[in-house]
Design a protein around this motif. Structure first.
Motif, mmCIF file in Angstrom:
data_model
loop_
_atom_site.group_PDB
_atom_site.id
_atom_site.type_symbol
_atom_site.label_atom_id
_atom_site.label_comp_id
_atom_site.label_asym_id
_atom_site.label_seq_id
_atom_site.Cartn_x
_atom_site.Cartn_y
_atom_site.Cartn_z
ATOM 1 N N VAL A 173 0.861 -1.180 0.000
ATOM 2 C CA VAL A 173 0.000 0.000 0.000
ATOM 3 C C VAL A 173 0.900 1.234 0.000
ATOM 4 C CG1 VAL A 173 -1.856 1.222 1.181
ATOM 5 C CG2 VAL A 173 -1.731 -1.282 1.324
ATOM 6 N N ILE A 174 0.730 2.104 -0.997
ATOM 7 C CA ILE A 174 1.615 3.259 -1.175
ATOM 8 C C ILE A 174 0.906 4.534 -0.725
ATOM 9 C CG2 ILE A 174 2.879 4.624 -2.868
ATOM 10 C CD1 ILE A 174 4.093 1.878 -2.290
ATOM 11 N N THR A 175 1.534 5.265 0.212
ATOM 12 C CA THR A 175 0.938 6.526 0.653
ATOM 13 C C THR A 175 1.021 7.590 -0.435
ATOM 14 O OG1 THR A 175 3.016 7.288 1.671
ATOM 15 C CG2 THR A 175 1.464 6.077 3.081
ATOM 16 N N HIS A 176 2.127 7.593 -1.205
ATOM 17 C CA HIS A 176 2.254 8.517 -2.331
ATOM 18 C C HIS A 176 3.416 8.073 -3.214
ATOM 19 C CE1 HIS A 176 4.955 10.166 0.719
ATOM 20 N NE2 HIS A 176 5.514 10.962 -0.169
ATOM 21 N N HIS A 177 3.492 8.660 -4.407
ATOM 22 C CA HIS A 177 4.338 8.122 -5.466
ATOM 23 C C HIS A 177 5.816 8.462 -5.353
ATOM 24 C CE1 HIS A 177 5.290 11.806 -7.774
ATOM 25 N NE2 HIS A 177 4.139 12.251 -7.318
ATOM 26 N N HIS A 178 6.241 9.290 -4.416
ATOM 27 C CA HIS A 178 7.640 9.722 -4.363
ATOM 28 C C HIS A 178 8.593 8.531 -4.214
ATOM 29 C CE1 HIS A 178 6.568 14.108 -3.079
ATOM 30 N NE2 HIS A 178 6.434 13.893 -4.374
ATOM 31 N N SER A 180 8.824 -0.790 -4.783
ATOM 32 C CA SER A 180 7.571 -1.548 -4.934
ATOM 33 C C SER A 180 7.654 -2.573 -6.052
ATOM 34 C CB SER A 180 6.410 -0.588 -5.190
ATOM 35 O OG SER A 180 6.274 0.333 -4.139
ATOM 36 N N GLY A 181 8.246 -2.189 -7.179
ATOM 37 C CA GLY A 181 8.339 -3.107 -8.307
ATOM 38 C C GLY A 181 9.167 -4.336 -7.974
ATOM 39 N N LYS A 182 10.285 -4.143 -7.255
ATOM 40 C CA LYS A 182 11.118 -5.280 -6.876
ATOM 41 C C LYS A 182 10.392 -6.196 -5.896
ATOM 42 C CE LYS A 182 15.716 -3.380 -7.739
ATOM 43 N NZ LYS A 182 17.035 -3.060 -7.163
ATOM 44 N N VAL A 183 9.635 -5.601 -4.982
ATOM 45 C CA VAL A 183 8.861 -6.420 -4.043
ATOM 46 C C VAL A 183 7.841 -7.263 -4.804
ATOM 47 C CG1 VAL A 183 7.176 -6.352 -2.153
ATOM 48 C CG2 VAL A 183 9.190 -4.860 -2.081
ATOM 49 N N ARG A 184 7.174 -6.649 -5.773
ATOM 50 C CA ARG A 184 6.178 -7.391 -6.557
ATOM 51 C C ARG A 184 6.836 -8.505 -7.363
ATOM 52 N NH1 ARG A 184 2.359 -3.787 -10.172
ATOM 53 N NH2 ARG A 184 4.343 -3.356 -11.217
ATOM 54 N N GLU A 185 7.996 -8.234 -7.945
ATOM 55 C CA GLU A 185 8.704 -9.266 -8.711
ATOM 56 C C GLU A 185 9.082 -10.452 -7.834
ATOM 57 O OE1 GLU A 185 12.087 -7.456 -10.469
ATOM 58 O OE2 GLU A 185 10.916 -6.049 -11.696
ATOM 59 N N ALA A 186 9.459 -10.170 -6.593
ATOM 60 C CA ALA A 186 9.926 -11.229 -5.697
ATOM 61 C C ALA A 186 8.789 -12.002 -5.046
ATOM 62 C CB ALA A 186 10.824 -10.630 -4.612
ATOM 63 N N SER A 187 7.599 -11.423 -4.999
ATOM 64 C CA SER A 187 6.521 -12.031 -4.215
ATOM 65 C C SER A 187 5.211 -12.249 -4.961
ATOM 66 C CB SER A 187 6.229 -11.140 -3.003
ATOM 67 O OG SER A 187 5.747 -9.863 -3.440
ATOM 68 N N GLY A 188 5.002 -11.500 -6.060
ATOM 69 C CA GLY A 188 3.700 -11.523 -6.714
ATOM 70 C C GLY A 188 2.682 -10.643 -6.014
ATOM 71 N N ALA A 189 3.139 -9.811 -5.075
ATOM 72 C CA ALA A 189 2.232 -8.940 -4.323
ATOM 73 C C ALA A 189 1.567 -7.919 -5.238
ATOM 74 C CB ALA A 189 3.005 -8.212 -3.224
ATOM 75 N N TRP A 190 0.351 -7.504 -4.871
ATOM 76 C CA TRP A 190 -0.302 -6.390 -5.556
ATOM 77 C C TRP A 190 0.228 -5.078 -5.000
ATOM 78 C CZ3 TRP A 190 -2.480 -3.814 -1.595
ATOM 79 C CH2 TRP A 190 -2.994 -4.556 -0.511
ATOM 80 N N ILE A 191 0.087 -3.997 -5.789
ATOM 81 C CA ILE A 191 0.464 -2.649 -5.369
ATOM 82 C C ILE A 191 -0.766 -1.759 -5.484
ATOM 83 C CG2 ILE A 191 1.934 -0.645 -5.822
ATOM 84 C CD1 ILE A 191 3.933 -2.549 -7.162
ATOM 85 N N ALA A 192 -1.072 -1.032 -4.423
ATOM 86 C CA ALA A 192 -2.242 -0.150 -4.399
ATOM 87 C C ALA A 192 -1.810 1.305 -4.216
ATOM 88 C CB ALA A 192 -3.197 -0.554 -3.276
ATOM 89 N N MET A 193 -2.490 2.214 -4.937
ATOM 90 C CA MET A 193 -2.150 3.639 -4.905
ATOM 91 C C MET A 193 -3.390 4.447 -5.285
ATOM 92 S SD MET A 193 0.767 5.539 -7.272
ATOM 93 C CE MET A 193 2.133 4.627 -6.572
ATOM 94 N N PRO A 248 -4.480 15.214 -0.026
ATOM 95 C CA PRO A 248 -3.635 15.852 -1.045
ATOM 96 C C PRO A 248 -2.901 17.061 -0.487
ATOM 97 C CG PRO A 248 -5.941 16.447 -1.357
ATOM 98 C CD PRO A 248 -5.915 15.402 -0.285
ATOM 99 N N GLY A 249 -1.813 17.409 -1.152
ATOM 100 C CA GLY A 249 -0.997 18.556 -0.760
ATOM 101 C C GLY A 249 0.457 18.282 -1.062
ATOM 102 N N HIS A 250 1.027 17.313 -0.376
ATOM 103 C CA HIS A 250 2.414 16.906 -0.666
ATOM 104 C C HIS A 250 2.483 16.293 -2.057
ATOM 105 C CE1 HIS A 250 6.495 15.776 0.285
ATOM 106 N NE2 HIS A 250 6.245 14.486 0.169
ATOM 107 N N THR A 251 1.495 15.508 -2.416
ATOM 108 C CA THR A 251 1.243 15.060 -3.794
ATOM 109 C C THR A 251 -0.271 15.088 -3.996
ATOM 110 O OG1 THR A 251 0.931 12.685 -3.379
ATOM 111 C CG2 THR A 251 3.212 13.463 -3.648
ATOM 112 N N PRO A 252 -0.738 15.070 -5.246
ATOM 113 C CA PRO A 252 -2.198 15.115 -5.471
ATOM 114 C C PRO A 252 -2.931 13.893 -4.932
ATOM 115 C CG PRO A 252 -0.996 15.664 -7.483
ATOM 116 C CD PRO A 252 0.014 15.150 -6.509
ATOM 117 N N GLY A 253 -2.244 12.746 -4.892
ATOM 118 C CA GLY A 253 -2.915 11.521 -4.466
ATOM 119 C C GLY A 253 -2.400 10.965 -3.156
ATOM 120 N N HIS A 254 -1.813 11.792 -2.327
ATOM 121 C CA HIS A 254 -1.318 11.314 -1.028
ATOM 122 C C HIS A 254 -2.492 10.791 -0.195
ATOM 123 C CE1 HIS A 254 0.422 11.177 2.969
ATOM 124 N NE2 HIS A 254 1.618 11.424 2.462
ATOM 125 N N VAL A 255 -2.274 9.654 0.456
ATOM 126 C CA VAL A 255 -3.281 9.120 1.375
ATOM 127 C C VAL A 255 -2.644 8.820 2.720
ATOM 128 C CG1 VAL A 255 -4.794 8.118 -0.389
ATOM 129 C CG2 VAL A 255 -2.937 6.740 0.557
#
Length: 347
Positions: free
Chosen positions: A71-76, A83-96, A179-186
């Motif tokens: 789960v990603i709080t923001h894209h920085h 995240s991509g390496k974690v997904r490659e190693a585990s098959g995990a989903w990424i949410a943003m 939003p503020g630090h990035t448009p999609g920050h959660v």
């Protein structure tokens, strides 16, 4: 050595280093769920950072291969970089959040040369001197552009929908759009009783939105294909008030350390930005470009000691404050000025 902290209730944090950055590290959080461990952010894409993450997960009794989701709080890049390496190693989903997913998608599709040209145009319009703009133009013309962090980040698999619970078996984690630090920050509200029975409403993974001792950077939302006049500082201040009303028992930020009494910290940040806006108005008794305003603003060091890249960030922050003042009717652009200058509006 990997530093792991157990916060109780199936929540731990890992200090993942950020190379050559005064922040030092990102606090990557590990949340146990009935379907396997889930990460909140992943850290910077760097070999040392990756090794630290891998070793930290092993110290927690799990491994990268067992990660169920990210789960990603923001894209920085200090949050989403691995995240991509974690997904490659585990098959995990990424949410943003969709707004930051759009930035990731656009960054992957835009040639670096165009980013350099866009940045040069923005800085020139802000009143940057030719000597500052020249390296960007030279890099674009040569075609030997240095790879910029975040331009090839992993595309997410899932969308974080504000106000909804994430699909995490056995846990109640609700997305709060900030939003503020990035448009999609959660921020992510763990709606469960605090393991130490602290008073308040659960725990909050606050990303960069709410930090205990520093103020997050609020600059312009950069988009070469969108000319919309946004108000990032206004977004941030509104988001702060939303989190303050939530009143979590404890805040688990992505930098520094956990803390309590979020409403008090929110009040401090609101007061800080109001004082800064008031201070900028005193500077704008003389018409100034955003670059000239940034030169005169208070930073953590004198302007002449601020590195090249950090000056770009400072100018973006000056522009965000100017946009807020203009929206509030407290400042205005000077008609016919080129580059555009701004001045305070008399009360």
């Amino acid at each position: 050595m990997t530093q792991v902290t157990d916060h109780g209730g199936g929540v731990r944090s890992l200090k993942v280093p950020i190379p050559d950055n005064p922040l030092g590290h990102t606090l990557v959080h590990l949340l146990d769920t009935d379907r396997g461990p889930v990460l909140v952010d992943t850290g910077w894409d760097d070999p040392e950072s990756w090794d630290t993450l891998v070793n930290g997960l092993e110290a927690c009794g799990t491994s990268v291969a067992e990660i169920h989701g990210v789960v990603i709080t923001h894209h920085h890049p200090d949050h989403h970089g691995l995240s991509g390496k974690v997904r490659e190693a585990s098959g995990a989903w990424i949410a943003m959040h969709a707004a930051d997913a759009s930035i990731v998608r656009r960054s992957r599709e835009t040639r670096q040369e165009r980013w350099y040209g866009y940045m040069a145009e923005k800085l020139r319009a802000a009143g940057a001197p030719d000597a500052h703009v020249a390296p960007l133009l030279a890099a674009r013309a040569s075609g030997r552009t240095r790879t910029m962090p975040g331009l090839n980040s992993a595309l997410p698999d899932r969308e974080i929908v504000p106000g909804e619970l994430l699909d995490l078996a056995g846990r109640r984690l609700r997305a709060i759009w900030t939003p503020g630090h990035t448009p999609g920050h959660v921020c992510l509200h763990l709606e469960e009783e605090h393991p130490a029975q602290l008073p308040g409403s659960g725990r909050l993974f606050s990303g960069d939105h709410l930090l205990p001792e520093i103020t997050p950077h609020i600059g312009l939302y950069e988009d070469p294909d969108d000319a919309t006049v946004t108000d990032p500082l206004g977004d941030y201040l509104d988001s702060l008030e939303r989190v303050g009303r939530l009143a979590p028992a404890e805040v688990l930020p992505a930098h520094q350390h956990p803390f309590t009494d979020a409403p008090s910290r929110v009040r401090e940040l609101l007061a800080h930005h109001e004082a800064r806006l008031t201070g900028l108005l005193s500077l704008l008794t003389t018409a100034l470009t955003p670059w000239q305003l940034a030169e005169r603003m208070e930073w953590n060091r004198p302007w002449e000691q601020i590195p090249y890249g950090s000056r770009n960030i400072a100018v973006s922050e000056a522009e965000a404050h100017l946009r807020r003042l203009v929206k509030l009717g407290r400042a205005e652009a000077v008609t016919g000025s080129d580059p555009v200058t701004y001045r305070a509006v008399s009360a």
